[in-house]
Design an enzyme around this catalytic site. Structure first.
Site, short mmCIF file in Angstrom:
data_model
loop_
_atom_site.label_atom_id
_atom_site.label_comp_id
_atom_site.label_asym_id
_atom_site.label_seq_id
_atom_site.Cartn_x
_atom_site.Cartn_y
_atom_site.Cartn_z
N ARG A 1 0.83 -1.20 0.00
CA ARG A 1 0.00 0.00 0.00
C ARG A 1 0.87 1.26 0.00
O ARG A 1 0.55 2.25 -0.67
CB ARG A 1 -0.92 -0.01 1.22
CG ARG A 1 -1.93 1.13 1.23
CD ARG A 1 -2.78 1.08 2.48
NE ARG A 1 -3.70 2.21 2.52
CZ ARG A 1 -4.22 2.71 3.63
NH1 ARG A 1 -3.91 2.17 4.81
NH2 ARG A 1 -5.05 3.72 3.59
N HIS B 1 0.61 4.31 -2.66
CA HIS B 1 0.37 5.69 -2.25
C HIS B 1 1.52 6.60 -2.69
O HIS B 1 1.31 7.79 -2.96
CB HIS B 1 0.18 5.78 -0.74
CG HIS B 1 -1.19 5.37 -0.30
ND1 HIS B 1 -1.93 6.08 0.64
CD2 HIS B 1 -1.98 4.33 -0.67
CE1 HIS B 1 -3.10 5.49 0.82
NE2 HIS B 1 -3.15 4.42 0.05
#
Length: 334
Positions: A69, A73
């Site tokens: 993740r 991001h």
């Protein structure tokens, strides 16, 4: 035996397609990312990252999901330049990592910092934090899903991190399928690749606040999102009370929460997608077909798609050559 031969063939095709993959760099005139970038300058770099990630994930499997993740991001805001790793400085503008979409949810910063410190002792001023993050996401995929793909490297680190750019670039957990397609298209990723990358939600956890609107007061006529499986919704309400004072977390995938696999898509088809952005993939005509294909795929076939999509995502708006810098500390510009 037939299934075994098919899986073996899928694996060979996966490796072949990865080998034929041409890395993408969007900055005109800059040198491309390439495989084996550190073979001479820091041959142990990828091994150091792999050992660091493996040790961290062995203590907490959630760190693997966090690193994947974290890479996502990073790449969706200013490109894959390690800008999400930068800390806000006292008296200065806020950095990406302080945005509510990142804080307190993002994890894995300490793992990247540890790998960087170990690499700096061996190869000072050589390996970028952006590359370390890309390697760490790949290694997490291998540990949690046996998905191993070569990563082209040569990224440089950016020296700007903007709080406001997070809102402008990261997809909200409440977007429709069409909005998701548009969001990913701006980054050069297709609808199929968007659905494939969403499979990373087969691991990790989400806070109740990111989906509680699907459980209570959904709209003027229905209290609960009708696309949610009733039993699944009941279990979520037990963890996420309507007037709860805290904000607990729930596994993104109720079936295989610690394994990166394509079971996620079968859960979507059964109405057990946690976020709006998950379930909309199975409900929308624009993406339903991709969900069906991924749900029916052999594990190796989906792993190949996921690996290729990760490589392409990891090439978004990268800095190379003399652009940016090689940070000495991943949380601070030089």
């Amino acid at each position: 035996m037939k299934g075994y031969r098919r899986a073996l063939l899928d694996g060979m095709l996966f490796l072949l397609m990865i080998m034929l993959f041409v890395p993408v760099v969007h900055a005109a005139g800059s040198p491309p990312l390439r495989f084996g970038f550190y073979t001479r300058s820091c041959p142990g770099a990828e091994s150091i990252v792999r050992r660091t990630v493996r040790r961290a994930v062995s203590h907490n499997p959630g760190i693997g999901a966090g690193l994947i993740r974290l890479h996502f991001h990073d790449c969706f805001v200013r490109g894959c330049d390690g800008s999400v790793l930068l800390k806000s400085l006292p008296g200065g503008p806020k950095a990406e990592r302080d945005h509510p979409a990142n804080n307190p949810g993002l994890r894995g910063f300490n793992v990247i910092s540890k790998a960087k410190r170990r690499i700096e002792r061996t190869c000072p001023n050589t390996v970028s934090c952006a590359d370390i993050l890309a390697f760490a996401a790949r290694d997490s995929s291998q540990i949690l899903g046996r998905i191993n793909y070569p990563i082209p490297a040569g990224r440089r680190d950016g020296n700007v991190s903007s709080f406001n750019e997070v809102t402008q670039n990261l997809p909200s957990p409440r977007l429709s399928a069409d909005q998701l397609i548009q969001n990913f298209a701006r980054k050069g990723l297709s609808a199929d690749e968007m659905v494939t990358l969403s499979g990373a939600h087969s691991i990790g956890r989400a806070r109740c606040s990111s989906f509680s609107d699907r459980l209570y007061n959904f709209n003027g006529t229905q209290a609960q999102d009708p696309t949610l499986d009733r039993n699944y919704a009941a279990s979520l309400r037990a963890t996420c009370p309507v007037n709860g004072g805290s904000d607990p977390t729930v596994a993104m995938d109720p079936a295989t929460p610690n394994r990166l696999d394509n079971r996620y898509y079968a859960e979507l088809r059964a109405g057990r997608g946690l976020l709006t952005t998950d379930q909309t993939l199975a409900e929308s005509p624009a993406t339903r077909g991709y969900v069906d294909v991924n749900a029916r795929s052999y594990g190796v076939a989906w792993a190949g798609k996921f690996g290729r999509a990760m490589v392409k995502m990891g090439s978004i708006d990268v800095l190379t050559g003399n652009q940016g810098e090689i940070r000495r500390s991943c949380s601070l510009v030089n």
